[in-house]
Scaffold this active site. Structure first.
Site, PDB file in Angstrom:
ATOM      1  NE  ARG A 506       6.605 -58.934  43.894  1.00 27.20           N
ATOM      2  CZ  ARG A 506       7.290 -58.770  42.589  1.00 27.20           C
ATOM      3  NH1 ARG A 506       7.003 -59.749  41.735  1.00 27.20           N
ATOM      4  NH2 ARG A 506       7.523 -57.429  42.241  1.00 27.20           N
ATOM      5  CG  HIS A 507       4.660 -54.419  47.057  1.00 26.14           C
ATOM      6  ND1 HIS A 507       4.494 -54.244  45.851  1.00 26.14           N
ATOM      7  CD2 HIS A 507       6.038 -54.727  47.009  1.00 26.14           C
ATOM      8  CE1 HIS A 507       5.485 -54.138  45.072  1.00 26.14           C
ATOM      9  NE2 HIS A 507       6.605 -54.726  45.706  1.00 26.14           N
ATOM     10  CG  ASN A 513       6.429 -53.393  40.842  1.00 27.40           C
ATOM     11  OD1 ASN A 513       5.498 -53.368  41.995  1.00 27.40           O
ATOM     12  ND2 ASN A 513       7.562 -53.703  40.858  1.00 27.40           N
ATOM     13  NE  ARG A 558       8.197 -51.617  46.605  1.00 26.39           N
ATOM     14  CZ  ARG A 558       9.296 -51.283  46.875  1.00 26.39           C
ATOM     15  NH1 ARG A 558       9.052 -49.740  47.245  1.00 26.39           N
ATOM     16  NH2 ARG A 558      10.456 -51.887  46.797  1.00 26.39           N
ATOM     17  CD  GLU A 579      12.991 -56.111  46.912  1.00 28.46           C
ATOM     18  OE1 GLU A 579      13.275 -56.946  47.489  1.00 28.46           O
ATOM     19  OE2 GLU A 579      12.290 -56.519  45.824  1.00 28.46           O
ATOM     20  CG  HIS A 645       9.432 -55.381  49.332  1.00 29.25           C
ATOM     21  ND1 HIS A 645       9.113 -54.408  48.441  1.00 29.25           N
ATOM     22  CD2 HIS A 645       9.583 -55.094  50.677  1.00 29.25           C
ATOM     23  CE1 HIS A 645       8.468 -53.397  49.600  1.00 29.25           C
ATOM     24  NE2 HIS A 645       8.994 -54.139  50.945  1.00 29.25           N
TER      25      HIS A 645
END
Length: 692
Positions: A506-507, A513, A558, A579, A645
């Site tokens: 994931r980023h 977040n 991101r 995403e 994502h």
């Protein structure tokens, strides 16, 4: 700019019900001095006794003062012109997203879709917080218990022989994914992967009957519902609250669907192209085409079982109920594992009869499973003579369509490698302590098969000739038609056995977040920036000898920012890796969805796999758009780092790990963790690294 929810005291007024009051402020005669931030902003509910129309009149056109704060303690006051409008919650959410994007512009929009940075960009000084001072093996963390961390013999993961279970000769206790479907009594309902049913009506049985409507996306019928005097059709957009569409006719249009249980059970748990193609094939093709048997053909050590396992995994991931039946597993359970090469001689009538017997048992099991609702059966055996193949075609008449898949390999190095792997991993030689003895016995077995081998020339077939190396080869097809056979050919064209790692991550942590907001296109936080530097350090060490590796990201900033410190490798942006689209819920927290859209919240909670956000996507939609990514990952011969994502990586990981569709929305995919998928002749293996 501010927003406020309004509740009208006159609840019978359709014009005001469900609306929200949107208030915009226009400043007069101002000069921009730094970044102005409203002193009070955001959304706040109005008192329930307020009449929104009166509030609107009171606000509209008034000239008032508004207080703004500048960076620091300075406060400015400006005259403002207030405009108030009633808008829907959906439009309000869209306006808020536009405001957020203008408020903080993306920092990556100048980066092209394909780029490459110099290797020096990834460097980190030793001792900095972003450096990895220890060997990367120090960061290894345990993988889930369901993951394969070491070589696995593919035949052991195939379907458990049910026919031998019924004879009492084998107690069913199989942990393979193929055996996760429990045995059903004839006529009992069958659990479909993901639970989705697509029902195809027979054209001759369609009739009109008031009070029933057809749900267009899944084909099920339900009672017509009335909504404030309107007549219309409820069209299913996935799982969630229904949306009323007005009928073009003044009268109610309805269909009484007479269901064919076999049509009902032969549809995939899928969306988009897969569902459309399957429905077309079912409606236009003969009855036996509703079930497909892929019958492997080829000499031992040609990669049949490995190819069958990959094809099974791919079709399951697309949503087709697929099982892998390995005749060798039946033979070992029926006749033991201590059969020497003489058992496989072409002039051994007892051996031929025994092998044909277990092949017939496996075929009977596969057909019985299809009658219970199974869609695609992979029949894995040498099937090296026309007589054997004719026996299988006769058994399949009127039950399923057979396509022969023949694997031919003329590369002696690959054959030698496969022979050694076979002797090392096959249960046939588990009790042979001497490797050379097992090796020599298998070579004799192979010679016995070569003496009687007859290439496929009958029926529908796919021939893979020298395809396993990934360096070209040929693929021949004969009498192949239909959506699913076409997808199978396309998949096989792009597969090979070249070992290479695929890194999924994931980023780095984003600002959304931190706020608990879903979707959006925010930048990464300080913690995310630190992970980006650690990831660059890790990739530099792990792939230092892999000059052909590449970095794939989504088009959201991101992931692009997370990949920025990585140098020396080409970076490619994929829109397909974005995403899951949260639609009107984009930018909201789950608590806000629960409070403001309780029906949507509950619908998602009940079935995360098929739930589709209003104006957004479901997990099944994500799987459909990821198919080109899977095909390209299979085709690649060099390592790939995928920075994406949570929802997207859940779907990608489920493909490699062969996880059921219904588990995809619940797969753990933590931040700042790297999942290394090792692709090769021994199957798929997994290792995880936790950098922070």
């Amino acid at each position: 700019m501010g927003t406020a929810a309004s509740t009208s005291a006159d609840t019978s007024s359709e014009h005001h019900a469900g609306g929200q009051l949107y208030v915009s402020l226009q400043m007069e005669n101002y000069r921009l001095k730094g970044e102005l931030v409203p002193h009070v902003f955001g959304s706040a509910p109005l008192v329930g006794s307020w009449d929104s129309s009166k509030a609107e009149v009171a606000l509209q056109g008034d000239r008032n003062s508004a207080v703004f704060k500048v960076a620091g303690d300075e406060v400015l006051e400006y005259k403002v012109f207030i405009q108030a409008d009633r808008v829907s919650p959906f439009d309000l959410a869209a306006s808020w997203r536009v405001y957020q994007e203008n408020f903080q512009r993306s920092t990556v929009r100048g980066i092209p879709d394909v780029s490459i940075a110099s290797a020096t960009q990834a460097g980190n000084e030793n001792g900095s917080p972003a450096s990895l001072e220890l060997d990367i093996e120090h960061y290894v963390v345990p993988a889930p218990s369901s993951a394969n961390s070491g070589p696995v013999y593919a035949a052991n993961m195939t379907e458990t022989p049910r026919s031998l279970t019924r004879t009492g000769k084998f107690s069913r206790n199989d942990s393979s994914s193929g055996s996760s479907h429990s045995q059903k009594d004839p006529g009992a309902s069958v659990d479909r992967p993901g639970g989705m049913e697509v029902i195809v009506p027979e054209t001759a049985k369609l009739s009109l009957e008031s009070g029933l409507v057809e749900s267009k996306s899944v084909g099920t019928s339900s009672n017509m519902q009335k909504h404030e005097g309107h007549r219309g059709l409820f069209v299913d957009r996935g799982v969630g609250s229904p949306r009323l569409l007005k009928s073009s006719s003044a009268s109610t249009f309805a269909l009484d669907v007479k269901l064919d249980s076999e049509s009902k059970n032969s549809m995939p748990a899928a969306a988009g192209a897969v569902a459309a193609g399957a429905i077309a094939d079912q409606m236009l093709g003969p009855k036996e085409d509703r079930h497909l048997a892929i019958v492997l053909v080829g000499l031992p050590a040609r990669g049949k079982t490995f190819t069958a396992a990959k094809l099974t995994r791919y079709l399951r991931w697309l949503g087709h109920d697929t099982k892998h039946f390995n005749v060798g597993k039946y033979r070992r359970l029926k006749h033991g594992v201590n059969q020497t090469a003489d058992f496989f001689r072409g002039d051994n009538p007892e051996g031929i009869e025994a092998r044909n017997e277990v092949a017939a048992l496996a075929m009977e099991d596969m057909i019985s499973w299809m009658q219970e609702g199974g869609q695609v059966g992979i029949f894995d055996a040498t099937n090296s003579t026309r007589k054997r193949r004719n026996m299988l075609m006769k058994m399949a008449e009127g039950e399923c369509k057979i396509i022969f898949l023949e694997t031919l390999c003329n590369d002696r190095n690959i054959i030698e490698r496969n022979i050694r792997l076979k002797v090392q991993q096959s249960p046939d030689y588990a009790e042979v302590p001497d490797f050379e003895a097992g090796y020599n016995d298998f070579k004799v077995r192979l010679e016995n098969y070569e003496k009687v081998y007859e290439p496929v020339e009958e029926g529908s077939y796919i021939k893979m000739i020298d395809m396993v190396s990934g360096n070209g080869g040929q693929i021949q097809v004969n009498n192949i038609s239909g959506y699913l056979p076409g997808r199978i050919v396309f998949f096989l064209v792009n597969t090979h056995l070249t070992p290479r790692p695929i890194l999924l991550t994931r980023h780095g942590e984003s600002r959304d977040n931190v706020r608990g907001r879903i979707g959006g296109d925010s930048a990464i936080s300080d913690s995310g920036e630190l992970y980006a530097k650690k990831l660059a350090n890790f990739v530099e060490r792990r792939l230092k000898n892999e000059k052909a590796a590449s970095i794939w990201t989504s088009t959201l900033q991101r992931t692009i920012l997370t990949a920025t410190p990585i140098g020396g490798f080409p970076k490619i942006q994929w829109r397909a890796l974005d995403e899951i689209n949260a639609g009107v819920c984009d930018g909201m927290t789950y608590e806000e969805i629960k409070k403001n859209m309780p029906e949507e919240y509950e619908s998602r909670k009940k079935d995360k796999l098929r739930y589709r956000y209003p104006r957004g996507e479901s997990y099944l939609d994500v799987i459909q758009r990821l198919e080109p990514v899977i095909i390209e990952l299979e085709r690649q011969r060099a390592p790939v780092v995928v920075i994406s994502h949570q929802a997207v990586l859940r779907a990608l990981y489920a493909y490699f790990a062969d996880r059921p569709l219904k588990e995809i929305p619940h797969i753990e995919m933590p931040l700042h963790t790297i999942i290394e998928i090792q692709m090769g002749v021994t199957g798929v293996q997994e290792k995880r690294y936790k950098l922070m």
